[in-house]
Design a protein around this motif. Sequence first.
Motif, PDB file in Angstrom:
ATOM      1  N   THR A  93      -1.168  -0.527  -2.551  1.00 31.64           N
ATOM      2  CA  THR A  93      -0.632  -2.169  -0.778  1.00 31.64           C
ATOM      3  C   THR A  93       0.285  -2.355  -1.639  1.00 31.64           C
ATOM      4  O   THR A  93      -0.658  -2.828  -2.207  1.00 31.64           O
ATOM      5  CB  THR A  93      -2.190  -2.567  -0.191  1.00 31.64           C
ATOM      6  OG1 THR A  93      -3.062  -1.464   0.528  1.00 31.64           O
ATOM      7  CG2 THR A  93      -1.458  -3.101   0.907  1.00 31.64           C
ATOM      8  N   TYR A  94       1.375  -3.591  -1.146  1.00 31.25           N
ATOM      9  CA  TYR A  94       1.814  -4.400  -1.201  1.00 31.25           C
ATOM     10  C   TYR A  94       1.466  -5.398  -0.297  1.00 31.25           C
ATOM     11  O   TYR A  94       1.513  -5.453   0.639  1.00 31.25           O
ATOM     12  CB  TYR A  94       3.305  -4.721  -1.537  1.00 31.25           C
ATOM     13  CG  TYR A  94       4.516  -5.164  -2.164  1.00 31.25           C
ATOM     14  CD1 TYR A  94       3.909  -6.166  -3.107  1.00 31.25           C
ATOM     15  CD2 TYR A  94       5.122  -6.003  -1.327  1.00 31.25           C
ATOM     16  CE1 TYR A  94       4.695  -6.791  -3.263  1.00 31.25           C
ATOM     17  CE2 TYR A  94       6.363  -6.835  -1.336  1.00 31.25           C
ATOM     18  CZ  TYR A  94       5.807  -6.978  -2.658  1.00 31.25           C
ATOM     19  OH  TYR A  94       6.695  -8.728  -3.273  1.00 31.25           O
ATOM     20  N   THR A 112       1.722 -10.480   4.518  1.00 31.25           N
ATOM     21  CA  THR A 112       2.193  -9.201   4.863  1.00 31.25           C
ATOM     22  C   THR A 112       1.784  -7.609   4.235  1.00 31.25           C
ATOM     23  O   THR A 112       2.423  -8.315   2.722  1.00 31.25           O
ATOM     24  CB  THR A 112       3.406  -9.379   5.143  1.00 31.25           C
ATOM     25  OG1 THR A 112       3.742 -11.074   5.645  1.00 31.25           O
ATOM     26  CG2 THR A 112       4.216  -8.085   5.583  1.00 31.25           C
ATOM     27  N   LYS A 113       0.918  -6.849   4.602  1.00 30.23           N
ATOM     28  CA  LYS A 113       0.985  -5.893   3.425  1.00 30.23           C
ATOM     29  C   LYS A 113       2.625  -4.699   4.191  1.00 30.23           C
ATOM     30  O   LYS A 113       2.016  -4.590   5.688  1.00 30.23           O
ATOM     31  CB  LYS A 113      -0.209  -5.594   4.228  1.00 30.23           C
ATOM     32  CG  LYS A 113      -1.539  -6.151   3.480  1.00 30.23           C
ATOM     33  CD  LYS A 113      -2.426  -5.836   3.998  1.00 30.23           C
ATOM     34  CE  LYS A 113      -3.593  -6.914   3.372  1.00 30.23           C
ATOM     35  NZ  LYS A 113      -4.630  -6.795   2.284  1.00 30.23           N
ATOM     36  N   TYR A 114       2.426  -4.021   2.603  1.00 30.61           N
ATOM     37  CA  TYR A 114       2.864  -2.706   3.134  1.00 30.61           C
ATOM     38  C   TYR A 114       2.132  -1.443   2.668  1.00 30.61           C
ATOM     39  O   TYR A 114       1.985  -1.757   1.671  1.00 30.61           O
ATOM     40  CB  TYR A 114       5.133  -2.870   2.290  1.00 30.61           C
ATOM     41  CG  TYR A 114       5.912  -4.127   3.162  1.00 30.61           C
ATOM     42  CD1 TYR A 114       6.005  -3.643   4.528  1.00 30.61           C
ATOM     43  CD2 TYR A 114       5.802  -5.024   2.858  1.00 30.61           C
ATOM     44  CE1 TYR A 114       6.931  -4.765   5.193  1.00 30.61           C
ATOM     45  CE2 TYR A 114       6.366  -6.434   3.200  1.00 30.61           C
ATOM     46  CZ  TYR A 114       6.559  -6.238   4.747  1.00 30.61           C
ATOM     47  OH  TYR A 114       7.389  -6.765   5.415  1.00 30.61           O
ATOM     48  N   GLY A 115       2.597  -0.595   2.756  1.00 33.67           N
ATOM     49  CA  GLY A 115       2.417   0.614   1.682  1.00 33.67           C
ATOM     50  C   GLY A 115       3.313   1.068   0.713  1.00 33.67           C
ATOM     51  O   GLY A 115       4.714   0.586   0.411  1.00 33.67           O
ATOM     52  N   VAL A 116       2.754   1.240  -0.427  1.00 35.39           N
ATOM     53  CA  VAL A 116       3.668   1.507  -2.175  1.00 35.39           C
ATOM     54  C   VAL A 116       3.086   2.674  -3.014  1.00 35.39           C
ATOM     55  O   VAL A 116       2.071   3.237  -2.001  1.00 35.39           O
ATOM     56  CB  VAL A 116       3.529  -0.059  -2.299  1.00 35.39           C
ATOM     57  CG1 VAL A 116       2.377  -0.369  -3.086  1.00 35.39           C
ATOM     58  CG2 VAL A 116       4.281  -0.217  -3.694  1.00 35.39           C
ATOM     59  N   SER A 117       4.007   3.179  -3.188  1.00 35.76           N
ATOM     60  CA  SER A 117       3.962   4.527  -4.072  1.00 35.76           C
ATOM     61  C   SER A 117       4.508   3.970  -5.148  1.00 35.76           C
ATOM     62  O   SER A 117       5.595   2.962  -5.632  1.00 35.76           O
ATOM     63  CB  SER A 117       4.701   5.249  -3.431  1.00 35.76           C
ATOM     64  OG  SER A 117       6.010   5.625  -3.346  1.00 35.76           O
TER      65      SER A 117
END
Length: 273
Positions: A93-94, A112-117
């Motif tokens: 999570t970013y 604000t949240k984004y999926g992250v790899s």
Amino acid sequence: MSQFGDSESEESTKESHFNEDKFGSDVSLFERKREGAVRIVVFKLVLGVLFVGFATGCIVYAVITSENSQTDANGNELNMFPVNLTQMCMNGTYTIVIRIPAGGTAQDYNVTKYGVSWVQDAEKQRVYHRVGLDEGSLQYEYHVYQNFSYYRNTSGCQKLDNLGYAAFIHGFGIQYIEEKHEEQVKIGGKYHEVIVYEGEPPLSVTTADGIHPALIRGYSSADRKVDYGWSLYFANPLNRTNTSSIFQQEYWFPTMIVGEADWAYFDKPDVCP
């Protein structure tokens, strides 16, 4: 009388000569023995001094070498955040936290949240990093190699010749944070022992918008084999109480694991030149 006196005198002279020769010879021999003993003692003292000096030099060299070799197998300094690891997480999570103007005394935030790899190969010095795990939410992705990178977003892809593996890691500033303490952190519903790192990076570390983080905090596993994440904190700009400003950027990888990943992640995207 005279004859008796002469005889006594002669015997006395012989005895005197005899004693002179005898004791004179013994004294000479004694002096030679003493001189030899002194030389042996001096020689032993010199050898002792040389041995002590050699031993001291070895100890000093060992200490200096030990201090200069406090690194793990991947070259990470033992008291610093381990940045060079072979690890991967595909569901991190970013989080971006923005200060917004507040009407009262309390500070308000927009989160604000984004999926992250994150896929990293320490041996070949490569990183695959993506924010937005599907095409609909894609913000950007990096394919980082030792001496260059490919950067892709919704507008296209470009090659970055001046952004290699070391420079990419440097951009986060995490190599500058030092070990502070150990604590337990809840990861995936369970508490895990982690090492906490903190520090302020040099001014050369900035975000894409040119903002310098005032503090960075990182977390690694207790055995330093994986990184669970890091957070960048930013000071509130002076005289900007009526405008928004960034407060925190956090990269969190709760399922980070050790080991080689699918190397296909490092392939150049088809859309890149």
